[in-house]
Design an enzyme around this catalytic site. Structure first.
Site, short mmCIF file in Angstrom:
data_model
loop_
_atom_site.label_atom_id
_atom_site.label_comp_id
_atom_site.label_asym_id
_atom_site.label_seq_id
_atom_site.Cartn_x
_atom_site.Cartn_y
_atom_site.Cartn_z
N TYR A 199 55.22 38.80 40.94
CA TYR A 199 54.86 37.53 40.30
C TYR A 199 55.38 37.51 38.85
CZ TYR A 199 52.22 33.87 38.00
OH TYR A 199 51.88 32.78 37.23
N GLU A 258 45.29 28.92 39.66
CA GLU A 258 44.66 29.24 38.38
C GLU A 258 43.19 28.81 38.38
OE1 GLU A 258 45.72 31.17 36.12
OE2 GLU A 258 47.90 31.20 36.39
N TRP A 269 43.49 37.93 38.78
CA TRP A 269 44.70 37.26 39.27
C TRP A 269 45.22 38.00 40.51
CZ3 TRP A 269 46.51 32.78 39.51
CH2 TRP A 269 47.85 32.50 39.73
#
Length: 186
Positions: free
Chosen positions: A17, A39, A47
């Site tokens: 990512y 998000e 995350w």
């Protein structure tokens, strides 16, 4: 290439990512919606957890098709909660529909969600030049301003910290540290 921002060194998923997406400029409304959903789903979680569920989110929400998500019924959202490996928080799942509806409204007004968002930076990425990860803020004056505007327009799960992470995700902010090998690729 191996010198990365510290936060991304945890595992291959985070590295991928970081290396391919984080802080890269995007004006693709589908991708921007995906990042907004992810998000928002992250609020209170790591995350890494969200990224591990990304494929399930893509499947559940038809590759983040905004029009499809805007028309989801409560029953369909309940089905998604039960049958897909998404984060099971009911309000976060409801926000997918709520935010899709708000994006459609903004798109009618601005031509695209991206046009609205990028108007906050005059179409340019804010290129921060941090020496260490510790210098990267959790929020900024701009994320507070954008958060307030998004909330005013009916968006959910868009507090200033989430909004700052979202801005990083779509490249409105480049927060790769100066020594990161991926900094200039953003």
């Amino acid at each position: 290439m191996g010198n990365r921002c510290l936060w991304a060194q945890r595992n291959a998923l985070m590295q991928d990512y970081h290396d391919k997406e984080w802080c890269r400029v995007s004006s693709d409304d589908r991708y921007i919606f995906e990042m907004l959903v992810l998000e928002g789903a992250q609020a209170g979680l790591s995350w890494n957890i969200v990224l591990s569920k990304r494929d399930a989110y893509r499947e559940a929400f038809q590759q983040f098709d905004v029009a499809y998500c805007a028309e989801l019924t409560d029953e369909e959202l309940s089905f998604i909660k039960e049958k897909f490996a998404v984060i099971k928080h009911g309000s976060k799942l409801q926000s997918v529909r709520t935010n899709a509806l708000a994006i459609l409204d903004l798109s009618r007004e601005w031509g695209s969600f991206a046009a609205f968002l990028w108007s906050f930076t005059d179409g340019k990425s804010i290129d921060n030049k941090w020496d260490t990860d510790a210098q990267i803020p959790a929020q900024s004056a701009l994320s507070v301003k954008l958060s307030k505007e998004l909330k005013k327009r009916g968006f959910k799960f868009v507090g200033p910290i989430t909004t700052y992470s979202f801005m990083q995700a779509i490249g409105m902010v480049n927060d790769h540290i100066k020594s990161c090998d991926y900094r200039m690729r953003s």
